[in-house]
Write an enzyme that holds these catalytic residues in place. Structure first.
Site, PDB file in Angstrom:
ATOM      1  N   GLY A 259     -25.660 136.360 -17.860  1.00 51.89           N
ATOM      2  CA  GLY A 259     -26.289 136.880 -16.635  1.00 51.89           C
ATOM      3  C   GLY A 259     -26.508 135.767 -15.628  1.00 51.89           C
ATOM      4  O   GLY A 259     -26.924 134.676 -16.010  1.00 51.89           O
TER       5      GLY A 259
ATOM      6  N   ASP B  58     -29.697 132.573 -23.585  1.00 50.31           N
ATOM      7  CA  ASP B  58     -29.611 132.274 -25.016  1.00 50.31           C
ATOM      8  C   ASP B  58     -28.260 132.663 -25.616  1.00 50.31           C
ATOM      9  O   ASP B  58     -27.772 131.997 -26.537  1.00 50.31           O
ATOM     10  CB  ASP B  58     -30.780 132.880 -25.805  1.00 50.31           C
ATOM     11  CG  ASP B  58     -30.861 134.387 -25.680  1.00 50.31           C
ATOM     12  OD1 ASP B  58     -30.220 134.948 -24.771  1.00 50.31           O
ATOM     13  OD2 ASP B  58     -31.575 135.012 -26.485  1.00 50.31           O
TER      14      ASP B  58
ATOM     15  N   ARG C 110     -19.089 137.800 -19.363  1.00 52.83           N
ATOM     16  CA  ARG C 110     -19.413 137.941 -20.779  1.00 52.83           C
ATOM     17  C   ARG C 110     -18.071 137.969 -21.507  1.00 52.83           C
ATOM     18  O   ARG C 110     -17.102 138.515 -20.989  1.00 52.83           O
ATOM     19  CB  ARG C 110     -20.234 139.205 -21.010  1.00 52.83           C
ATOM     20  CG  ARG C 110     -21.593 139.091 -20.311  1.00 52.83           C
ATOM     21  CD  ARG C 110     -22.660 139.958 -20.930  1.00 52.83           C
ATOM     22  NE  ARG C 110     -23.997 139.421 -20.641  1.00 52.83           N
ATOM     23  CZ  ARG C 110     -24.722 139.726 -19.556  1.00 52.83           C
ATOM     24  NH1 ARG C 110     -24.248 140.552 -18.649  1.00 52.83           N
ATOM     25  NH2 ARG C 110     -25.913 139.200 -19.364  1.00 52.83           N
TER      26      ARG C 110
ATOM     27  N   ARG D  72     -35.145 142.112 -20.932  1.00 52.36           N
ATOM     28  CA  ARG D  72     -34.715 142.913 -22.086  1.00 52.36           C
ATOM     29  C   ARG D  72     -35.569 142.629 -23.311  1.00 52.36           C
ATOM     30  O   ARG D  72     -35.911 143.502 -24.073  1.00 52.36           O
ATOM     31  CB  ARG D  72     -33.248 142.620 -22.417  1.00 52.36           C
ATOM     32  CG  ARG D  72     -32.261 143.511 -21.686  1.00 52.36           C
ATOM     33  CD  ARG D  72     -30.857 143.066 -21.981  1.00 52.36           C
ATOM     34  NE  ARG D  72     -30.680 141.649 -21.635  1.00 52.36           N
ATOM     35  CZ  ARG D  72     -29.657 140.898 -22.026  1.00 52.36           C
ATOM     36  NH1 ARG D  72     -28.721 141.404 -22.784  1.00 52.36           N
ATOM     37  NH2 ARG D  72     -29.572 139.635 -21.664  1.00 52.36           N
TER      38      ARG D  72
ATOM     39  N   ASP E 154     -36.948 133.264 -20.934  1.00 50.22           N
ATOM     40  CA  ASP E 154     -37.110 133.546 -22.368  1.00 50.22           C
ATOM     41  C   ASP E 154     -36.441 132.520 -23.273  1.00 50.22           C
ATOM     42  O   ASP E 154     -36.044 132.830 -24.385  1.00 50.22           O
ATOM     43  CB  ASP E 154     -36.550 134.946 -22.677  1.00 50.22           C
ATOM     44  CG  ASP E 154     -35.057 135.058 -22.366  1.00 50.22           C
ATOM     45  OD1 ASP E 154     -34.520 134.152 -21.702  1.00 50.22           O
ATOM     46  OD2 ASP E 154     -34.438 136.040 -22.783  1.00 50.22           O
TER      47      ASP E 154
ATOM     48  N   ASP F  31     -35.102 135.610 -16.950  1.00 53.02           N
ATOM     49  CA  ASP F  31     -36.045 136.174 -17.928  1.00 53.02           C
ATOM     50  C   ASP F  31     -37.097 135.186 -18.426  1.00 53.02           C
ATOM     51  O   ASP F  31     -38.091 135.596 -19.017  1.00 53.02           O
ATOM     52  CB  ASP F  31     -35.280 136.715 -19.153  1.00 53.02           C
ATOM     53  CG  ASP F  31     -34.481 137.969 -18.818  1.00 53.02           C
ATOM     54  OD1 ASP F  31     -34.704 138.535 -17.735  1.00 53.02           O
ATOM     55  OD2 ASP F  31     -33.640 138.374 -19.642  1.00 53.02           O
TER      56      ASP F  31
ATOM     57  N   THR G 105     -31.635 131.604 -16.468  1.00 52.23           N
ATOM     58  CA  THR G 105     -31.858 133.044 -16.643  1.00 52.23           C
ATOM     59  C   THR G 105     -33.150 133.420 -15.935  1.00 52.23           C
ATOM     60  O   THR G 105     -34.110 132.643 -15.962  1.00 52.23           O
ATOM     61  CB  THR G 105     -31.953 133.442 -18.133  1.00 52.23           C
ATOM     62  OG1 THR G 105     -32.539 134.752 -18.213  1.00 52.23           O
ATOM     63  CG2 THR G 105     -32.796 132.511 -18.961  1.00 52.23           C
TER      64      THR G 105
HETATM   65  P1  ADP Z   1     -26.906 135.135 -21.580  1.00 49.72           P
HETATM   66  O1  ADP Z   1     -26.315 133.778 -21.718  1.00 49.72           O
HETATM   67  O2  ADP Z   1     -27.349 135.438 -20.202  1.00 49.72           O
HETATM   68  O3  ADP Z   1     -27.970 135.391 -22.647  1.00 49.72           O
HETATM   69  P2  ADP Z   1     -25.038 136.846 -23.103  1.00 49.72           P
HETATM   70  O4  ADP Z   1     -25.997 137.099 -24.205  1.00 49.72           O
HETATM   71  O5  ADP Z   1     -24.245 137.974 -22.578  1.00 49.72           O
HETATM   72  O6  ADP Z   1     -25.743 136.201 -21.826  1.00 49.72           O
HETATM   73  O7  ADP Z   1     -24.028 135.712 -23.593  1.00 49.72           O
HETATM   74  C1  ADP Z   1     -23.059 135.186 -22.736  1.00 49.72           C
HETATM   75  C2  ADP Z   1     -21.807 134.852 -23.496  1.00 49.72           C
HETATM   76  O8  ADP Z   1     -22.079 133.818 -24.451  1.00 49.72           O
HETATM   77  C3  ADP Z   1     -21.207 135.970 -24.321  1.00 49.72           C
HETATM   78  O9  ADP Z   1     -20.472 136.889 -23.549  1.00 49.72           O
HETATM   79  C4  ADP Z   1     -20.306 135.183 -25.247  1.00 49.72           C
HETATM   80  O10 ADP Z   1     -19.110 134.785 -24.602  1.00 49.72           O
HETATM   81  C5  ADP Z   1     -21.151 133.939 -25.526  1.00 49.72           C
HETATM   82  N1  ADP Z   1     -21.837 134.123 -26.800  1.00 49.72           N
HETATM   83  C6  ADP Z   1     -22.926 134.909 -27.056  1.00 49.72           C
HETATM   84  N2  ADP Z   1     -23.245 134.891 -28.367  1.00 49.72           N
HETATM   85  C7  ADP Z   1     -22.348 134.085 -28.975  1.00 49.72           C
HETATM   86  C8  ADP Z   1     -22.115 133.652 -30.326  1.00 49.72           C
HETATM   87  N3  ADP Z   1     -22.911 134.062 -31.330  1.00 49.72           N
HETATM   88  N4  ADP Z   1     -21.103 132.808 -30.563  1.00 49.72           N
HETATM   89  C9  ADP Z   1     -20.308 132.379 -29.551  1.00 49.72           C
HETATM   90  N5  ADP Z   1     -20.448 132.749 -28.261  1.00 49.72           N
HETATM   91  C10 ADP Z   1     -21.450 133.586 -27.966  1.00 49.72           C
END
Ligand code: ADP
Length: 319
Positions: free
Chosen positions: A11, A103, A72, A171, A129, A127, A125
């Site tokens: 995000g 995260d 993503r 969230r 968080d 959030d 982010t």
């Molecule tokens: P944010 O970083 O805002 O929390 P997301 O949770 O959508 O957003 O995570 C962003 C991207 O990070 C995911 O689309 C994926 O490419 C990568 N990612 C998330 N979890 C994992 C994981 N367990 N292992 C490797 N890459 C990950």
């Protein structure tokens, strides 16, 4: 280390541009070459990578969003996807990476580090968080956007003597709801980290009505339930005229506040310093107004905690 990369992932949040600018400028200041990777891990796998110059990050410090775009990417959660990413980094001669994101993005950075690729996480982010930092980049801007929206809703709420339910983002974290609710004197704040009793919310509304309150504002963090659902339950139980506003993506946009620009500049620059010092698998943060860094595994193992004293205060001030 001669060449580093930077990407934004997950995000977006206001101030990511200021963080990219700090990474690029600090790297060039230290005679490093710096490459921008577009569209997060998806762009990394695809090799959407180009060299950045001082001018590449001109005129972006005040802009919301991210000039590197974000995405993503499910493929990056697989070993195969991660290997493809590392192959691209090697192909471009990149020796260290700064990942700006939440995260989820940190989990990608953790994987890269596990595979031996030095990666530093910068918390971006709205959030707020991410453990290991008091504030994330974008939180202050989003908070001010929410406050501005609630102020406007308050005007119309007073005119019409209505109850307003406002759903804000978060969230899994109630920080945005809690801070904006405290800053705006909301009657009730509902966050995922604290249990609530619908009966208590309703009797608080009724008490307010009895003492002649013109309106009531209830802030609901999206992680605690749907604003629409809350609105319906309240109007069914009280017969009060209730309106629901879901603030949605306006919370992600806008020019970053001064606090976010300064935070992003400090954290982005610190990430480059860490790579130069040979660090890997670290996340940067600010705690008690000091720059800090932590092991990414420890950060990801910790649950996010909201300031429950602040939550209690919000209840004490809205009796
Ligand atoms: P944010 O970083 O805002 O929390 P997301 O949770 O959508 O957003 O995570 C962003 C991207 O990070 C995911 O689309 C994926 O490419 C990568 N990612 C998330 N979890 C994992 C994981 N367990 N292992 C490797 N890459 C990950």
């Amino acid at each position: 280390m001669k060449r580093i990369g930077v990407l934004t992932s997950g995000g977006d949040s206001p101030g990511m541009n200021a963080a990219i600018r700090a990474v690029v400028r600090k790297a060039i200041y230290h005679d490093l070459e710096v490459y921008g990777i577009s569209y997060g891990y998806a762009g990394l796998i695809a090799g959407d990578i180009r060299k950045m110059e001082l001018g590449s990050v001109g005129d972006i410090i005040h802009r919301g969003g991210t000039m590197l775009y974000t995405a993503r990417c499910e493929e990056f959660k697989t070993l195969e996807g991660q290997k493809k990413g590392i192959e691209q980094l090697k192909k471009f001669g990149i020796e260290g990476l700064v990942v700006i994101g939440g995260d989820g993005s940190y989990r990608g950075a953790q994987k890269l580090t596990e595979h031996g690729f030095p990666t530093i996480g910068v918390p971006g982010t709205i959030d707020n968080d991410i453990p290991g930092t008091d504030y994330t980049i974008g939180f202050d801007t989003a908070l001010n956007t929410v406050i501005d929206a609630i102020d406007k809703i308050r005007d119309t709420a007073t005119s019409h003597e209505r109850t307003y339910v406002i759903e804000v983002m978060g969230r899994h974290a109630g920080d945005l709801a809690l801070w904006s609710g405290l800053a705006d004197g909301a009657e009730t704040i509902v966050i995922p980290e604290a249990d609530y009793e619908m009966n208590q919310i309703i009797s608080r509304l009724e008490r307010g009505q009895e003492r002649g309150k013109k309106h009531s504002i209830i802030i609901v963090a999206e992680g605690a339930g749907s604003g629409m659902d809350f609105g319906k339950r309240i109007s069914d139980a009280t017969q009060m005229e209730t309106r629901v506003t879901v603030l949605g993506h306006i919370q992600r946009g806008g020019s970053p506040t001064g606090a976010d620009r300064v935070l992003a500049s400090r954290l982005g620059a610190k990430a480059v310093d860490l790579l130069l010092e040979g660090e890997a698998g670290r996340t940067v943060g600010i705690q008690n107004n000091k720059l800090v860094h932590h092991d990414i595994n420890e950060v990801l193992a910790q649950p996010h905690s909201v300031d429950l004293d602040m939550y209690k205060l919000s209840q004490e001030l809205s009796i």
